[in-house]
Design a protein around this motif. Structure first.
Motif, PDB file in Angstrom:
ATOM      1  N   UNK A  56     -11.522  45.292   0.180  1.00 47.26           N
ATOM      2  CA  UNK A  56     -11.000  44.664  -0.937  1.00 47.26           C
ATOM      3  C   UNK A  56     -11.532  43.407  -1.392  1.00 47.26           C
ATOM      4  N   UNK A  59     -14.659  44.396  -3.397  1.00 46.82           N
ATOM      5  CA  UNK A  59     -14.300  45.023  -4.626  1.00 46.82           C
ATOM      6  C   UNK A  59     -13.602  44.061  -5.665  1.00 46.82           C
ATOM      7  N   UNK A  60     -12.870  43.190  -5.182  1.00 40.91           N
ATOM      8  CA  UNK A  60     -12.149  42.080  -6.230  1.00 40.91           C
ATOM      9  C   UNK A  60     -13.480  41.323  -6.788  1.00 40.91           C
ATOM     10  N   UNK A  64     -14.603  46.111  -8.817  1.00 39.58           N
ATOM     11  CA  UNK A  64     -14.513  47.567  -8.479  1.00 39.58           C
ATOM     12  C   UNK A  64     -13.160  47.803  -7.809  1.00 39.58           C
TER      13      UNK A  64
ATOM     14  N   UNK B   3      -5.534  38.000  -8.882  1.00 34.83           N
ATOM     15  CA  UNK B   3      -6.487  39.199  -8.334  1.00 34.83           C
ATOM     16  C   UNK B   3      -5.909  40.427  -8.472  1.00 34.83           C
ATOM     17  N   UNK B   4      -6.629  41.401  -8.627  1.00 37.64           N
ATOM     18  CA  UNK B   4      -6.216  42.684  -8.794  1.00 37.64           C
ATOM     19  C   UNK B   4      -6.242  43.637  -7.541  1.00 37.64           C
ATOM     20  N   UNK B   5      -7.405  43.725  -6.717  1.00 37.29           N
ATOM     21  CA  UNK B   5      -7.551  44.561  -5.553  1.00 37.29           C
ATOM     22  C   UNK B   5      -7.062  43.817  -4.588  1.00 37.29           C
ATOM     23  N   UNK B   6      -7.408  42.541  -4.212  1.00 37.48           N
ATOM     24  CA  UNK B   6      -6.866  41.660  -3.305  1.00 37.48           C
ATOM     25  C   UNK B   6      -5.510  41.423  -3.538  1.00 37.48           C
ATOM     26  N   UNK B  10      -3.742  48.693  -0.868  1.00 40.92           N
ATOM     27  CA  UNK B  10      -4.794  49.762  -0.650  1.00 40.92           C
ATOM     28  C   UNK B  10      -4.621  50.408   0.530  1.00 40.92           C
TER      29      UNK B  10
END
Lengths: 335, 421
Positions: A56, A59-60, A64, B3-6, B10
């Motif tokens: 994560x 990716x962040x 990605x 943030x988007x992924x953090x 997931x």
């Protein structure tokens, strides 16, 4: 008679090895020609989910998705030393190393891209949704894969190695004064129990857990850590005890060494508080150990709330509860 | 920071393999021609090994080797001190490994292990840490410490005299915690072999592959570059996979026999081959003013280190540092001790010394609250650490101390429930 009570427990926990012990993590990052990336780190994922956290983070930074990142860990022939998966340190410490590493690879990528886009500073470049391009001008962007592939043809690669060391100093051996750990993580839990005054059996009906995580990098994993911690705390408070006779273990089996089963685990409500820790990756602090700390106190205090006895020796077995109840009733009768 | 992924939920990549049963744990991997190795462990808590007779074991068809202390080039490992033998000549706890049998099948290895005859000279034992602290008790590690006191950590802050003078209410109590096993679901297992490079490859489940590599290399006299430790799926650890368990023994057998070597503990063996949580005796005296402000605390904490040091120094240090709980107490005197005994060795376990003291300091808080006549929540709110608070070690907490926010969130859940028959 079955009596119910509620108890509260608070705790704190200094994360990291502490006391000036070198607390270093390292990570290697490579951005591939197709726009995916690999991170190599010695940090072993023991089931708590550190590999997902590292994916994560990478990716962040690269714009990605987590599934675009390969995390390979815990192989001494391929990965750099990242210290023990212990001391609630992998999200914080190796997370920081991974973040530093990806930012290092990313910075040369941004410099390269700035030249390509005739941008005098890499500050004007952004990575988003698998593309790299000019901030504020969505028409000027290319797939990350294209740019990285083109860069290879010109002899440029985006790979990095970084380390991160946690802040810690030894305390004075005579007075114990000093700053041994950083950061500290806080939490509190409440337990609602039902005590059977005839059998001494304590049933935990509900646990509410609130933990300080700085920033929840993955809320599902925060909830998982809390569920596991509470369960282990219930075992510690009520069930688990190695019985020794002259150093020999009398109960080296799960038929006699009792750990909580699914039937012993109550409804657990997990909450977290986000108050960013400036030294943590995206503000995060670890949660591994803190998640189990307040449970024992919440349960022991709830037993007192329910039946008015103070258990000072754990586990709080039915025998100890009945003995304490008998002593309490004896005292009452004497008056 | 946006943030988007953090911060998102997931799904873990390892989830699928675990759900579908495809994940490889160390017990699941094998190599053609592998030997099975089984450890012979001491039944005595304190003894000298006088002789080991392997003749009856080696007579059995399928038995390839029996190794003992004399076969280990550097016979020691350990996280803080290398005070733990790979194969013991001097036993300090029940379960210390004294020899290892390598055979063609696990059945033969287990049968042969029963036929290895070990002659012991039994030595005096001590199991109670407070007894073990006495200067006239035989020290278990004379080369490390002259007595069984491995570690003493004092914390001194403020003035106890002033503190007790201000206290309107004082609660004094002793708390005791127990030996706990990590009870991870997957018992220790190792596959060790020499690969085509001549490197020793050890596949196992550990919390720290690089540490394991160092201990294997040290024991066998190899370079780090000749030893590969590869971590397979780890079925729970909780601190119980920090010390070496079977890794060095399996590597030794592979190195000596030039055969792949598989080892897998039974649950009973597992109980004897990793550390335990420290039992602690904690004597607490805590004082508060009548309006619920903590003013003084004294604590004596004695932790049972068992037969080896492992992380005991760090664990008892952590116990001392965290002994006040997350509360401001201006006058503090804490003494924390780690003591060798002939009990199973204790080491790292989730909470690491800070798990035991919670029982003591949080019980004291409730008892003080009751005595003063305020709620358990109220006494905590009046004393908790905030940004800028100073701990008992004099450390100033400069940022991210949101215990007040945690308590605010839990407050609605502290309503007392009803009784039921």
């Amino acid at each position: 008679m079955k009596k119910r009570g509620i108890g509260l427990g608070c705790s704190w926990y200094g994360t990291g090895y502490g006391n000036g012990f070198p607390d270093v993590s390292s990570a290697f990052v490579e951005i591939h020609d197709d726009g995916s990336a690999t991170v190599l780190t010695g940090a072993v994922d023991v089931g708590q989910g550190s590999n997902s956290i590292f994916a994560q983070i990478v990716a962040e930074e690269l714009g990605l998705e987590a599934q675009d990142i390969c995390v390979y860990s815990g192989d001494t022939d391929a990965t750099p030393d990242s210290g023990t998966t212990a001391a609630t340190r992998q999200t914080y410490n190796t997370g920081n190393a991974v973040l530093k590493a990806v930012r290092q690879a990313k910075s040369s990528l941004l410099v390269y891209a700035a030249r390509e886009f005739s941008c005098p500073t890499s500050e004007g470049i952004e990575l988003k949704e698998g593309y790299i391009g000019v901030k504020g001008d969505p028409s000027r962007r290319v797939p990350l894969a294209d740019l990285v592939f083109q860069a290879r043809l010109r002899g440029e690669r985006f790979i990095s190695a970084e380390s991160s060391t946690a802040r810690s100093t030894p305390v004075d051996p005579e007075t114990g004064q000093g700053a041994p750990y950083w950061p500290y993580s806080f939490g509190c839990q409440s337990a609602e129990v039902e005590v059977d005054t005839e059998t001494g059996v304590v049933q935990v009906l509900k646990v509410v857990a609130v933990h300080d995580v700085g920033k929840a990098l993955n809320p599902t994993q925060v909830e998982g850590q809390i569920a596991g911690g509470v369960t282990q705390g219930i075992g510690y408070a009520l069930l688990e005890e190695l019985e020794l006779n002259e150093g020999k273990i009398k109960n080296p089996a799960f038929s006699s060494y009792l750990i909580p089963t699914a039937l012993d685990v109550p409804n657990i409500e997990a909450f977290f508080v986000e108050d960013a820790e400036s030294t943590g990756p995206f503000g995060a602090k670890g949660l591994g150990e803190p998640a189990m700390l307040p449970t024992v106190a919440a349960i022991i205090n709830a037993i007192d709330d329910a039946v008015g006895v103070r258990i000072t020796s754990i586990p709080a077995t039915p025998e100890k509860i009945l003995k304490a109840l008998a002593e309490k009733n004896g005292e009452v009768k004497k008056h | 920071m946006k943030t988007s992924v953090v911060g998102s939920r997931v799904t873990r990549e390892d989830a699928w393999g675990k759900v579908f049963g495809q994940t490889k744990f160390p017990a699941d991997v094998n190599l053609p021609g592998q030997l099975y190795a089984v450890v012979i462990r001491s039944p005595h808590p304190h003894a000298k090994v006088l002789s080991i007779n392997c003749d009856y074991a080696l007579e059995m068809a399928g038995v390839v080797a029996v190794l003992s202390a004399k076969d280990v080039p550097h016979n020691a490992h350990g996280v803080l001190f290398r005070d733990q033998p790979v194969l013991a000549e001097y036993v300090r706890m029940v379960g210390d490994p004294v020899a290892v049998v390598g055979a063609e099948t696990e059945e033969i290895a287990r049968e042969a292990a029963k036929r290895v005859q070990v002659e012991y000279q039994v030595l005096p034992t001590v199991f109670d840490p407070e007894e073990a602290m006495k200067p006239d008790v035989l020290p278990l590690h004379p080369s490390l410490r002259p007595t069984n006191v491995l570690y003493h950590m004092p914390i001194r802050r403020g003035s106890m005299e002033e503190g007790w003078a201000k206290a309107d209410v004082v609660i004094e109590k002793e708390y005791n915690t127990q030996h706990v096993d990590h009870a991870f679901l997957q018992p220790e297992a190792v596959l060790a072999h020499l690969d085509e490079r001549g490197h020793l490859v050890v596949q196992t489940a550990t919390q720290y592959a690089h540490y394991d590599r160092g201990e294997i290399a040290h024991a066998l006299g190899l370079r780090f570059s000749q030893v590969q430790v590869k971590t397979l799926a780890v079925g729970g650890a909780f601190g119980g996979r920090e010390d070496i368990s079977l890794q060095v023994i399996a590597a030794l057998m592979a190195w000596k026999t030039l055969r792949p070597v598989k080892m897998e503990n039974t649950r009973e063996e597992s109980f004897y081959s990793h550390s335990k949580r420290h039992p602690m005796r904690m004597q607490y005296k805590t004082g508060a003013t009548k309006d619920g402000k903590l003013v003084a605390m004294e604590a004596k904490i004695v932790g049972d280190s068992g037969a080896y040091a492992s992380w005991s120094i760090n664990v008892l240090r952590k116990a001392a540092v965290h002994a006040t709980g997350p509360y401001v107490i201006p006058n503090v005197s804490i003494d924390s001790y780690a003591v060798f005994t002939n009990n199973p060795f204790t080491g790292a376990m989730r909470g690491f010394g800070a798990a035991q003291t919670v029982l003591a300091y949080e019980s004291q808080m409730d008892l003080l609250a009751k005595e003063i006549g305020i709620s358990p929540l109220e006494i905590r709110l009046r004393n908790i650490f905030k940004v800028g608070s100073t701990t008992a070690t004099g450390q100033v907490l400069t940022s991210s101390v949101p215990l007040d926010q945690c308590l605010a969130k839990i407050t609605p859940y502290l309503q007392r429930g009803g009784e039921s028959e």
